[in-house]
Scaffold this motif. Structure first.
Motif, short mmCIF file in Angstrom:
data_model
loop_
_atom_site.label_atom_id
_atom_site.label_comp_id
_atom_site.label_asym_id
_atom_site.label_seq_id
_atom_site.Cartn_x
_atom_site.Cartn_y
_atom_site.Cartn_z
N LEU A 157 -18.28 5.24 5.67
CA LEU A 157 -17.17 4.53 6.31
C LEU A 157 -16.27 3.86 5.28
O LEU A 157 -15.05 3.92 5.37
CB LEU A 157 -17.71 3.46 7.27
N ALA A 158 -16.91 3.23 4.28
CA ALA A 158 -16.13 2.43 3.34
C ALA A 158 -15.23 3.29 2.46
O ALA A 158 -14.07 2.94 2.22
CB ALA A 158 -17.05 1.58 2.47
N SER A 159 -15.73 4.44 2.00
CA SER A 159 -14.93 5.21 1.04
C SER A 159 -13.55 5.60 1.59
O SER A 159 -12.55 5.33 0.93
CB SER A 159 -15.67 6.45 0.56
N PRO A 160 -13.46 6.20 2.79
CA PRO A 160 -12.10 6.54 3.25
C PRO A 160 -11.26 5.31 3.54
O PRO A 160 -10.03 5.37 3.42
CB PRO A 160 -12.34 7.35 4.53
N LEU A 161 -11.92 4.20 3.89
CA LEU A 161 -11.12 3.01 4.19
C LEU A 161 -10.48 2.43 2.95
O LEU A 161 -9.34 1.98 2.99
CB LEU A 161 -12.00 1.95 4.87
N VAL A 162 -11.20 2.42 1.82
CA VAL A 162 -10.58 1.84 0.63
C VAL A 162 -9.66 2.82 -0.06
O VAL A 162 -8.73 2.42 -0.75
CB VAL A 162 -11.61 1.35 -0.41
N SER A 163 -9.94 4.09 0.05
CA SER A 163 -9.13 5.03 -0.71
C SER A 163 -8.29 5.88 0.24
O SER A 163 -8.82 6.65 1.03
CB SER A 163 -10.02 5.92 -1.57
N GLU A 164 -6.99 5.73 0.09
CA GLU A 164 -6.09 6.47 0.95
C GLU A 164 -6.25 7.97 0.70
O GLU A 164 -6.22 8.78 1.61
CB GLU A 164 -4.66 6.04 0.64
#
Ligand code: HDD
Ligand code: HEM
Ligand code: HEM
Lengths: 479, 339
Positions: free
Chosen positions: B210-217
């Protein structure tokens, strides 16, 4: 100032790490071959004393190997953490050499050490012997590749610089660079000598403690014999190595000889001096006239490079720090001659027949020589470290001779970080060295009591040696 | 001469080397993962003998397992020197912790059985501490890497989460290894450990995904723009199936005659591989996230080529004799006793 501190600390850290690492390969490179020797002697003669020797030394091997591996893993990170500039500039050459070391040597030894230590009861005897051979071969291959890289840093060739980055043009020239054969031979012999004195020294220690088993006597003999065979070759190889250095890195030789100014040839061999970088001359010099000229050029008037030749017009010093190189070199050569005296002296006594007409009775060995063998157990370490300090400090201010300077390679990390990790490494290394020597002494004293070497613990290499001894007693390997 | 199927050498070589490096990182994570995991589990052993057994199950393998790390770092250094310097000098401190951990546990294998008996407890403790340190450091570095090697409170918190998740992950794969190699009481314990880890695993993988796509556009784009999620759906779907399979198998273990003891370990391998593929997809073509692509960081083609030639011969050989070692030490770990 910040950058300078990081530089100095990074150098100390690198030197500390590699010095710690080299201690263990120096042992394992040759000890692997010694183990093969013990195992084959046992297979040929069936004499249990060789198996006992194997039993004892395989433990030291396993321990040293583990120390070598973990400190080696640290080394493989050091280039990136401390010297990123090194890989950026000469990575095209250093990279493939390191890659070949990993591919041809590290995996070989790492996989087969498992079979060598724990596999005896599971594989046929020939496969176990093969595994032992492959481990020894692997450590030797490691040495080959890393020495190729190191020698290339001393005598680089076979490349061209494009936009400040080295590109390989001739791999043959890179691998067989001029100083490689000398350095490789000298290093392998150093390892052989280290192990010879270690084996003889620890066995002498057991003998003095009252452990008079046949295996102990044989180990003293084997150690001394190999030492006596190798040391003259080593001194000869060292001399050749020095001549090679004279040709390619004259500033280093000038520093080793403490030769500040040109004396129109007639350079003396300095036995003692305190080189003084301020006045650029030696204090308290004791020397043999013309001797250095004779050794290095083979005639009395031969000219030898002088340190003053390596100072630029503007006063920039282009030679290495003299006192460190000068003294490291003397420690190595001094240790070498001590090795020569002790091994040949001991053999001369052993050669005389005992009352029963037999030669090589250990009891013919005079006490002082026997006792002398004990501290000499670690003489190989002393000479090897001193030799490497001569080599490496003697290369300064260059990292790759004439191509890149050490200061150009350092990482941009805060000095405080380098310092704190340095302290961390030093504390751990000191503790591990202490534990390592403690365990070797413990194993030696325990072997003397003749009790089982350790209780059978599953994850230990004892299993193997016990299996072998069992087989010798005519029993089948246990399940 | 170095062109391949019409691709110039400076395109296909970096790609091949990124693949090789990925392969050795994956092998490292799986292989050293299970042996670090066993190390993390040692304090939970029931008595000294069981502990010895656990260490014996990894004794012949750990050195070769760690060599994949040396190869991965070596390839990074060889193939992408610019990235190597950047990554390792940014991760200076976690790398130090990793190394200290590996040093402590590596030497403990030997010291715990060779030193005086009264120090065995000390070395056992160091063996555990070293395994844990190395694992935490790796998880922390993974987290920072995902976050683009930036230090902020948020990224550090995320990295700590990753460190914990990886600890659970390694403990899990270590437990499945012990199910495979251990017998009786040890095996039963290992089943219980593995079952407990699954929950943590779900939370960990979920949080990272979940976190990876949220922080990286960019990662968001790669996964959720257009139809890409359709092609990519096998990754999450297969992972869920594997998790469910693990859960149901573990609740029925151990079985009679040791049937299916290999299943949890093999499924764990699958799970690690899927997670790895997901990460690899997210990052390609970057070797330093958002900063440096593999094509920009690659070394000279002629140097890469000479390594590749060697690798074509040597890597299959390495895999061959690694297989030999696993064959020699197949079956249940034995307490090698000879009295
Ligand atoms: C048991 C160890 C040992 C012993 C007894 C000796 N050496 Fe040595 N020496 C080494 C172990 C070593 C070494 C650690 O292995 C070095 C460091 C780099 C190398 O190739 O070998 C070395 C380097 C080294 C160098 C530096 C060359 C360079 O890098 O440019 C020279 C000139 C010599 N040696 C010469 C000698 C001489 C004349 C010896 C006569 C006694 C001698 N060594 C004994
Ligand atoms: C194994 C024995 C070795 C020892 C004991 C040793 C020791 C040292 C020492 C003392 C320095 C510091 C010199 C100074 O700062 O004045 C140094 C520098 C260095 N050595 Fe070695 N070395 C060894 C082998 C190697 C090998 C095999 C390599 C590479 C393949 C290597 C690469 C370097 C590098 C990159 C430096 C740069 C740091 C510096 O100049 O301070 N060394 N080494
Ligand atoms: C002259 C200097 C060196 C020599 C002779 C040497 C030799 C060896 C040997 C024989 C081993 C096998 C392990 C053992 O026997 O203890 C080893 C291990 C190792 N060395 Fe060195 N080494 C040197 C310097 C370096 C340097 C500069 C590096 C860093 C690039 C390095 C990296 C490693 C690594 C990573 C291992 C572990 C391999 C494994 O997993 O088996 N070594 N070295």
């Amino acid at each position: 100032m910040e950058a300078l501190d990081t530089l100095i600390l990074s150098r100390i850290q690198f030197a500390a790490n590699i010095s710690f690492h080299i201690l263990f390969p120096t042992i394992t490179i040759a000890l692997g071959w010694f183990l093969l020797f013990f195992k084959l002697r046992f297979q040929w003669t069936g004499d249990l004393k060789w198996m006992e020797a194997y039993r004892f030394w395989v433990k030291v091997f396993a321990l040293s190997f583990a120390m070598g591996v973990v400190s080696g893993i640290t080394m493989s990170f050091q280039f990136g953490t401390n010297w990123p500039g090194f890989m950026e500039k000469v990575g095209n050459i250093a990279g493939p050499l390191l890659a070949y070391e990993v591919m041809t040597a590290f995996f070989l030894e790492a996989v087969f050490i498992g079979i060598m230590l724990f596999g005896y009861s599971r594989v046929p005897s020939w496969l176990h012997t093969t595994a032992t051979f492959l481990v020894a071969f692997g450590t030797t291959m490691s040495t080959f590749w890393i020495i190729v890289l190191n020698s290339w840093m001393h005598t680089p060739q076979g490349f061209e610089m494009i936009d400040g980055v080295a590109h390989a043009t001739d791999w043959w020239a890179i691998i067989f660079n001029p100083s490689m054969p000398y350095r490789l031979a000298h290093m392998l012999l150093a390892s052989g000598l280290t192990v010879s004195f270690l084996v003889a020294g620890i066995a002498a220690f057991r003998y003095i403690l009252g452990d008079r088993k046949e295996t102990v006597r044989s180990q003293i003999r084997v150690g001394l014999t190999f030492a006596a065979l190798l040391i003259p070759i080593q001194i000869f190889a060292g001399d050749m190595h020095g001549l090679n250095t004279l040709e390619h890195q004259p500033a280093k030789v000038a520093a080793m000889e403490g030769n500040w100014s040109d004396r129109d040839g007639n350079t003396p061999l300095i036995l003692f001096a305190l080189p003084n970088e301020e006045t650029r001359e030696n204090d308290f010099e004791i020397a043999i006239p013309n001797m250095a000229s004779i050794i290095l050029t083979h005639h009395a008037e031969g000219a030898i490079p002088a340190l003053d030749d390596f100072v630029a017009e503007d006063g920039t010093v282009l030679h290495p720090p003299v006192d460190k190189v000068f003294w490291s070199f003397r420690v190595m050569v001094g240790t070498g001659f001590a090795m020569l005296l002790l091994s040949w002296g001991s053999l001369a006594f052993l050669w005389r027949r005992a009352e029963d007409g037999r030669r090589f009775a250990i009891r013919k060995l005079p006490r002082p020589l026997l006792w002398g063998l004990v501290p000499m157990a670690l003489s190989g370490w002393v000479a090897t470290l001193a030799g490497w300090y001569t080599t490496e400090i003697g290369r300064q201010p260059w990292l790759v001779n004439g191509v890149m300077s050490t200061a150009g390679a350092v990482a941009d990390v805060p000095a405080g970080m380098v310092l704190s990790t340095l302290i961390g490494y030093l504390v751990i290394y000191a503790a591990l060295l202490f534990a390592y020597l403690g365990v070797i002494i413990y194993l030696a004293t325990k072997a003397r009591h003749g009790e089982p070497l350790t209780e059978m613990t599953p994850a230990s290499s004892e299993a193997v040696v016990d299996a072998i001894a069992r087989e010798d007693r005519g029993l089948t390997p246990a399940e | 001469m170095m062109d391949l199927f019409g691709y110039p050498a400076d395109t296909w070589l970096p790609f091949v080397f990124a693949g090789l490096m990925g392969l050795s990182i994956l092998l490292y994570v799986i292989l050293d993962g299970y042996d670090l995991g066993v190390g993390i589990l040692t304090p939970l052993a029931d008595g000294d003998e069981q502990k010895d057994m656990m260490v014996a199950s990894i004794g012949p393998f750990w050195d070769a397992n760690e060599t994949w790390l040396v190869l991965a770092v070596g390839l990074l250094l060889v193939a992408f020197p610019a990235a190597h310097g950047l990554i390792l000098s940014t991760l200076y401190l976690p790398v130090f912790v990793l190394l200290v951990g590996l040093i402590l546990r590596g030497v403990s294998f030997e010291f715990r059985v060779k030193a005086r008996a009264k120090y065995k407890g000390l070395w056992n403790g160091l063996f555990f501490a070293g395994s844990l340190m190395a694992t935490l450091a790796q998880g922390f570095m993974l987290g920072l890497y995902i976050m683009g090697l930036q230090f902020t409170t948020g990224t550090i918190l995320f990295s700590i989460l990753c460190a914990l998740a990886l600890t659970v992950g390694y403990a899990f794969i270590g437990a499945t290894w012990l199910i495979l190699k251990g017998a009786d009481a040890l095996q039963r314990r290992a089943v219980a450990w593995a079952r407990k880890c699954i929950g943590g695993l779900v939370v960990g993988i979920g949080a990272i995904s979940l976190a990876s796509p949220l922080v990286s556009e960019r990662i968001w784009e790669k996964w959720f723009s257009g139809t890409s999620i359709l092609y990519l759906s096998p990754l999450p779907v297969l992972s869920l199936i594997l998790l469910w399979f693990l859960w149901s198998t573990l609740s029925r273990m151990p079985k009679e005659n040791d049937r299916g003891a290999w299943k949890p370990f093999v499924s764990a391998l699958g799970l690690f591989t899927l997670a790895f593929l997901g990460l690899a997809y997210s990052f390609y073509p970057y070797v330093v996230p958002e900063q440096l692509t593999i094509y920009e960081a690659a070394s000279a083609p002629e140097s890469l080529f000479i390594i590749l030639i060697g690798a074509c011969f040597v890597v299959p050989t390495i895999l061959g004799y690694t297989a030999l070692a696993y064959w020699v030490f197949r079956g249940k770990t034995r307490a090698l006793r000879y009295d």
